[in-house]
Design a protein around this motif. Sequence first.
Motif, mmCIF file in Angstrom:
data_model
loop_
_atom_site.group_PDB
_atom_site.id
_atom_site.type_symbol
_atom_site.label_atom_id
_atom_site.label_comp_id
_atom_site.label_asym_id
_atom_site.label_seq_id
_atom_site.Cartn_x
_atom_site.Cartn_y
_atom_site.Cartn_z
ATOM 1 N N SER A 1 2.136 -2.772 27.728
ATOM 2 C CA SER A 1 3.329 -2.770 26.877
ATOM 3 C C SER A 1 3.150 -3.610 25.627
ATOM 4 O O SER A 1 4.085 -3.740 24.837
ATOM 5 N N ALA A 2 1.974 -4.187 25.436
ATOM 6 C CA ALA A 2 1.717 -5.023 24.260
ATOM 7 C C ALA A 2 0.528 -4.468 23.498
ATOM 8 O O ALA A 2 -0.468 -5.138 23.279
ATOM 9 N N ARG A 3 0.634 -3.227 23.084
ATOM 10 C CA ARG A 3 -0.478 -2.572 22.413
ATOM 11 C C ARG A 3 -0.515 -2.959 20.934
ATOM 12 O O ARG A 3 0.451 -3.439 20.362
ATOM 13 N N GLY A 4 -1.665 -2.746 20.360
ATOM 14 C CA GLY A 4 -1.826 -3.072 18.958
ATOM 15 C C GLY A 4 -3.297 -3.241 18.628
ATOM 16 O O GLY A 4 -4.172 -2.818 19.390
ATOM 17 N N PHE A 5 -3.566 -3.862 17.495
ATOM 18 C CA PHE A 5 -4.945 -4.047 17.069
ATOM 19 C C PHE A 5 -5.066 -5.332 16.266
ATOM 20 O O PHE A 5 -4.098 -5.845 15.706
ATOM 21 N N TRP A 6 -6.288 -5.843 16.243
ATOM 22 C CA TRP A 6 -6.593 -7.042 15.456
ATOM 23 C C TRP A 6 -7.318 -6.628 14.187
ATOM 24 O O TRP A 6 -8.219 -5.768 14.218
ATOM 25 N N VAL A 7 -6.920 -7.221 13.080
ATOM 26 C CA VAL A 7 -7.569 -6.957 11.803
ATOM 27 C C VAL A 7 -8.052 -8.288 11.240
ATOM 28 O O VAL A 7 -7.360 -9.308 11.339
ATOM 29 N N GLN A 8 -9.275 -8.285 10.718
ATOM 30 C CA GLN A 8 -9.855 -9.506 10.158
ATOM 31 C C GLN A 8 -10.296 -9.233 8.733
ATOM 32 O O GLN A 8 -10.980 -8.241 8.457
ATOM 33 N N ASP A 9 -9.892 -10.120 7.823
ATOM 34 C CA ASP A 9 -10.223 -9.979 6.409
ATOM 35 C C ASP A 9 -11.709 -10.287 6.210
ATOM 36 O O ASP A 9 -12.218 -11.298 6.698
ATOM 37 N N THR A 10 -12.380 -9.426 5.491
ATOM 38 C CA THR A 10 -13.809 -9.636 5.223
ATOM 39 C C THR A 10 -14.043 -10.435 3.950
ATOM 40 O O THR A 10 -15.191 -10.682 3.577
ATOM 41 N N ALA A 11 -12.944 -10.822 3.265
ATOM 42 C CA ALA A 11 -13.063 -11.660 2.063
ATOM 43 C C ALA A 11 -12.259 -12.934 2.286
ATOM 44 O O ALA A 11 -11.164 -13.107 1.745
ATOM 45 N N PRO A 12 -12.764 -13.849 3.128
ATOM 46 C CA PRO A 12 -11.988 -15.038 3.479
ATOM 47 C C PRO A 12 -11.805 -15.976 2.299
ATOM 48 O O PRO A 12 -12.569 -15.950 1.333
ATOM 49 N N ASP A 13 -10.781 -16.827 2.429
ATOM 50 C CA ASP A 13 -10.620 -17.876 1.428
ATOM 51 C C ASP A 13 -11.502 -19.060 1.818
ATOM 52 O O ASP A 13 -12.250 -19.018 2.793
ATOM 53 N N ALA A 14 -11.408 -20.134 1.056
ATOM 54 C CA ALA A 14 -12.285 -21.284 1.278
ATOM 55 C C ALA A 14 -11.641 -22.363 2.135
ATOM 56 O O ALA A 14 -12.236 -23.418 2.346
ATOM 57 N N ASP A 15 -10.440 -22.107 2.659
ATOM 58 C CA ASP A 15 -9.718 -23.125 3.415
ATOM 59 C C ASP A 15 -10.036 -22.981 4.905
ATOM 60 O O ASP A 15 -9.705 -21.963 5.519
#
Length: 809
Positions: A257-271
């Motif tokens: 009941s907790a479906r979904g997906f993870w997305v990760q940015d390939t252009a990270p910031d410097a923090d």
Amino acid sequence: MISPAHRRRGLAALAVAATAAGVGLAVAAQPAAAASADAMIAEVYGGGGNSGATLKSDFVELANAGASAASVDGWSVQYAPASGSSWQVTPLTGSIPAGGRFLVAEGKGAGGTVDLPTPDATGTIAMSATGGTIALVHATTALTCKTAADCAADATVKDVVGFGAATIREGSPAPAGTNTTSLARSALVDTDDNSVDFTSGAPTPTNAAGDTTGGDPTPPIQAKVHDIQGTTRLSPLDGKKVGGVTGVVTAVRSFGSARGFWVQDTAPDADPATSEGVFAFTGSTSPAVAVGDAVEITSATVDEFYPDASPSSSTQQSTTELTSPKWTVTSHGNPVPAPEKLGPDTVPTAFTPEPGGNIEPLALEPSKYALDFYESREGMLVEIDDAHVVGPSTSFNELWITSKPQQNPTPRGGTLYSGYDQQNSGRMLVESLIPFAQHPFPKVNTGDRLAGVTAGPLNFSQFGGYEILATQLGDRVDGGLQPEVTRAQRPSELAVATYNVENLAPSDPQAKFDRLAAAVVTHLASPDILSIEEIQDNSGATDDGTVASDVTVKKFTDAIVAAGGPHYEVRSIDPENDKDGGQPGGNIRVSFLFNPARVSFVDIPGGDATTPVTVTQGRFPLDPKLSASPGRIAPADEAWESSRKPLVGEFLFHNHPVFVIGNHFNSKGGDQPLAGRNQPPTRSSEVQRVKQATLVNNFVKQIEKIDPLANVVVLGDMNDYPFSPALGTLTSGHALTDLITTLPKPEQYSYVFQGNSQVLDHILTSPFVLRPSYDVVHINAEFADQASDHDPQVVRFVPTSVPWPGAGH
């Protein structure tokens, strides 16, 4: 911000269901039309103008997943009620832009405050908010089909969406709508299963020009993942609608009941404090994305999800999520960001800052504190290679590993919790996103390894603590852990043991009784006296007023005899119904088992559920006399409210009196979690245990005041640590010695919780119990296959008090 409907169970049970039923599949009617690759229905809303609605009108939104504009000249949108009895028609003209939207306004109600964006087509159909069917048709003649199969056979039907109780739909119907929620296609992908493709959320009508209004006239805030995650535990955009969120899909949860997906940015910031990963929650609908898809989330609401309660009352930490997401897949097969490897020196040793309150507003310092380090990686891929198991797998398909195998190690491969400031920062829960048909969840013991890579997105578990939701799961390497066997007592030694048998009831399978009996006979070497905790009444958890436990105990003692053990006799006191806590209806209590061939029990009448046992001077010097044996210590005192009362009995061994006090103090329920948002966590339950310890300590002192040489054994499940205030109170005034503290530090444990080897069970002895031989017998807590979640303990000693002629009264 939190959505009350956003409550879910752990991955473990859900993954079992996913294996049994198939992942991401639904068994339902045949699809009503071939899957669309260009024009399709994107959103349906029938609550316009109704009570509580913000929008004034119903609408149908079309979308085009194709690379060129899709003409809808001569087409129509048609609506049928949930019964499928008839069709109403709204003709269309114009085209849907490539990758764009097309808004069809329908019936207008008397309520609402916000107009739709300028529609691309207008009809007058008054749609139901909760259930019905929308069809996109290549013609303007009303359909005549009344079943899913008949509509599937109609060549003019381009796409169908049935929601709620709709008879006509593709696959299973989409969820029911409401006056304030629409059904929207999360991604421009048509799987021919409405339940998979559509989720419920706030209506977001969009026309061909890209204009939006919906319930919130404010356009989405354009944000990157690190903007959403922010530099504290709470998103600075919590409750806000965001768009323009880009990244690569790293993992998909397509079951439960907790479906979904993870997305990760390939252009990270410097923090280093801002995470570059986030979970997009799609509810009970499997998202139509794959690992490696590059996506742009065009619309979603940022939500801080608390797994246990509302934000105002939760004691856990939250997970920053995107709810009601809409997205576009811009490309497939992209490289996934490499997981960050967590080694022995990666995670800080210090667990958390301790401001004496809620740590959520504090700026994250990932280089200093473990909880900050994990939070700064929330939603991102992490990896532990050849992971060392410190907590065995459970029936919920979860286990605990550590990235720091040398952090407070036990001799048997665990990690020791030896103080409130020794939380063991390397510990991490592991659950699996991999269907069990592809990779069964490993059955591991403490000290095993997961060979190879264990990796996946980092998440905050709804049961507390950070976890890896594994998309790669290492294979078990057996650490060789074996159950222990203690030595037998010598003829001159009295052996006294404690064992929590975990809600033992007659309805338990015989195999549990047999295993517990084997533990008594083989692993504990048939001790002379056993203090048994969690004996349930004869009807088990059925709350029918039963309090007697003779059936439970006889089944246990018979199993001991069958295993080659002695014919134990029993002494116990039935509690008042539903007054001693534990599993409702179970009436758990402490019971004494003793071997009459080795030791005798001094029976003194008068003990019952409500009468307190007292200590007086006997007929001789150094002769404490109990008013009842067995008896209960101060059963009416508030310290024992909804908790087990101690059982006191006098035994004779070689004519030496021995006083035994069996205990099961109140549980830790209600304490704040170790990794929660309040640091240090409040341990509210220990207040009652301190009161309980005070009463037991005072009772022991009464015996020792009369006979300073008395043989007193206090034992049982104290539900607390050697370094806790409760155990400090229990031993105060040198009345008792906690024998667990006489072992080498790494061996001081009898229980494993959240990967921490720790102590809940204790045996304590009076000062003149000389040279006790004490052993924690590890047979359960470190193993996936357990008869109980507690390890038993035994002490052997030679009673040294003067054997008075009148001893035993």
